[in-house]
Enzyme design. Structure first.
Site, PDB file in Angstrom:
ATOM      1  N   GLY A  11       4.483  49.303  91.248  1.00 25.29           N
ATOM      2  CA  GLY A  11       3.881  48.348  90.323  1.00 25.29           C
ATOM      3  C   GLY A  11       3.349  47.128  91.034  1.00 25.29           C
ATOM      4  N   GLY A  13       2.016  44.375  89.536  1.00 24.13           N
ATOM      5  CA  GLY A  13       1.890  43.222  88.651  1.00 24.13           C
ATOM      6  C   GLY A  13       2.517  41.984  89.270  1.00 24.13           C
ATOM      7  N   PHE A  14       2.834  40.992  88.450  1.00 25.51           N
ATOM      8  CA  PHE A  14       3.405  39.739  88.951  1.00 25.51           C
ATOM      9  C   PHE A  14       4.661  39.987  89.788  1.00 25.51           C
ATOM     10  CE2 PHE A  14       1.163  37.705  85.257  1.00 25.51           C
ATOM     11  CZ  PHE A  14       0.371  36.857  86.007  1.00 25.51           C
ATOM     12  N   GLU A 166      -3.688  33.493  70.751  1.00 26.36           N
ATOM     13  CA  GLU A 166      -4.793  33.199  71.668  1.00 26.36           C
ATOM     14  C   GLU A 166      -5.988  34.107  71.404  1.00 26.36           C
ATOM     15  OE1 GLU A 166      -2.358  31.322  75.463  1.00 26.36           O
ATOM     16  OE2 GLU A 166      -2.811  33.466  75.458  1.00 26.36           O
ATOM     17  N   ASP A 296       8.370  43.398  83.126  1.00 29.14           N
ATOM     18  CA  ASP A 296       8.432  43.898  81.755  1.00 29.14           C
ATOM     19  C   ASP A 296       9.264  45.162  81.621  1.00 29.14           C
ATOM     20  OD1 ASP A 296       6.893  41.827  80.788  1.00 29.14           O
ATOM     21  OD2 ASP A 296       5.001  42.933  80.913  1.00 29.14           O
TER      22      ASP A 296
END
Length: 413
Positions: A11, A13-14, A166, A296
């Site tokens: 992964g 991601g962040f 948003e 997540d």
């Protein structure tokens, strides 16, 4: 077996990207596997979908990020399975890799909560592909409605959290400023944005005052709120709410929550709430040794036992902390419980308007000052100088001239 590494990170991601970067800097051999060749900045996906910024502002090639870290290898591949006990990862191509330590930062998938039709007809907003697909659909609907004297465009956003607020705010402002300028005021008058949530408020994690400010601001820019009622069905032509209300729409945006993907099934790891892994305070999986679960994909707590939200800042800090613990594992040190530095929450509502609760003490901000703070924080968090410049230019251009920042290519169907 094809290769052996000290650490495999699944992964980009962040959490995964940060962990791999920190380990690479320490000289640890790392294999980073992701199905995409780029790192995406998820908090701004809604702006891609609403043409406020382009894809190049939020997506940065992973090989560019790690070009100076020779100990980190980037592999673009789909991970089919992993064996937690043996620390192996097998890709869809059949290649198997093994490491001393396995880091699972595989992200999540939309949670439709078994809502009829949602999986088939709703537009999630969790990836660049999701954002461009939604943006293409919105452009298609506007173009079709522009050619019909009575053509309408109704958008339903499901979920009153930050992503939903948003997205609804950005779409409503497009209806207010962009559609009259690039289509016609008459078409703008026939466009509507709805925000639905089964909870009787928006931004449930924020204070009551900021919730009320957000609702008033959304109403002011034209968002129609349907709160305290859930969605019972999503169809190609609209949604039906739990109270029987029918809202016509050919674009239903799902911002109603996330869950762990199917990859954890049969992995040997016990799944908790949302299908995620309830990790130990040091971010390791409880069932096996040498496995970390981040972002997540994990239910994380800080050193005090407080449950942590599914935020980019949490994932980023967890990735850095996990790298420290992994380095300790490899060198005979001791792991430390994750100590999260709480920066608070933020949500954009529209041009000149945002809400924020800063720090552990939750100092409230709203209006233009929160808006500027939101811009500065997100600009600082973007990965890469070019991405920062592109986002800043797009914001300045869009907020001053009300012009779309990107062209959507392709059709969603």
């Amino acid at each position: 077996m094809d290769d052996t590494y000290q650490v495999i990170v699944v992964g980009g991601g962040f959490a995964g990207m940060t962990a791999a970067k920190e380990l690479g800097r320490k000289g640890v051999s790392v294999l980073l596997i992701d199905s995409n060749s780029y790192h995406q900045f998820q908090p701004l996906l809604y702006q891609v979908a609403t043409s406020q910024i382009g894809v190049s502002a939020i997506a940065r090639p992973l090989r560019s990020i790690f070009r100076r870290l020779s100990r980190v290898r980037v592999l673009t591949a789909d991970v089919a399975t992993f064996d937690a006990a043996n620390h192996t990862v097998t890709t869809a191509d059949g290649d198997t890799f093994r490491a001393e330590i396995l880091v699972l930062a595989v992200g999540a998938v939309p949670n439709f909560f078994n809502t009829a039709g949602a999986d088939e007809y709703a537009f999630p907003l969790y990836s660049v592909t999701d954002a461009t697909r939604l943006g293409s659909k919105l452009t298609q609907l506007l173009d079709e409605a522009d050619g019909e004297p009575a053509g309408t465009v109704d958008v339903v956003v499901v979920g009153g959290g930050p992503t939903g607020v948003e997205t609804a705010g950005a779409m409503a402002e497009n209806v207010k400023f962009v559609v009259p300028k690039f289509y016609s005021p008459e078409l703008a008058a026939r466009c509507h944005v709805h925000l639905v949530d089964m909870i009787p408020t928006v931004l449930n994690a924020f204070s009551t005052n900021l919730q009320e400010y957000t609702k008033k601001r959304l109403n002011k820019i034209g968002v129609q709120l349907h709160l305290g009622v859930g969605v019972s069905e999503v169809r190609a032509d609209g949604v039906t709410l739990a109270d029987g209300t029918v809202i016509p729409s050919r674009a239903v945006v799902w911002a109603g929550g996330l869950k762990a993907g199917e990859i954890f099934a049969g992995s040997g790891l016990t799944q908790g709430r949302g299908g995620r892994i309830d990790v130990r305070p040091d971010l390791t999986a409880p069932d096996v040794e040498g496995v970390y679960v981040l972002g997540d994909a994990a239910n994380m707590t800080d050193s005090t036992g407080t449950k942590l939200p599914q935020l980019g800042s949490v994932a980023q800090q967890a990735g850095k902390w996990a790298a420290r613990n992994i380095y300790a594992d490899l060198n005979g040190g001791e792991r430390r419980p994750f100590e999260y530095f709480d920066k608070g929450y933020m949500a954009m509502i529209g041009r000149g308007a945002a809400v924020a609760e800063i720090g552990r003490k939750r100092i409230p901000l709203q209006g233009p000052f929160a808006f500027v703070s939101w811009l500065l924080v997100h600009l600082a968090l973007l990965s890469g100088f070019q991405q920062k410049v592109r986002a800043l230019f797009s914001w300045l251009n869009g907020y001053v001239t009300h012009s779309p920042a990107q062209v959507v290519v392709g059709r969603p169907e």
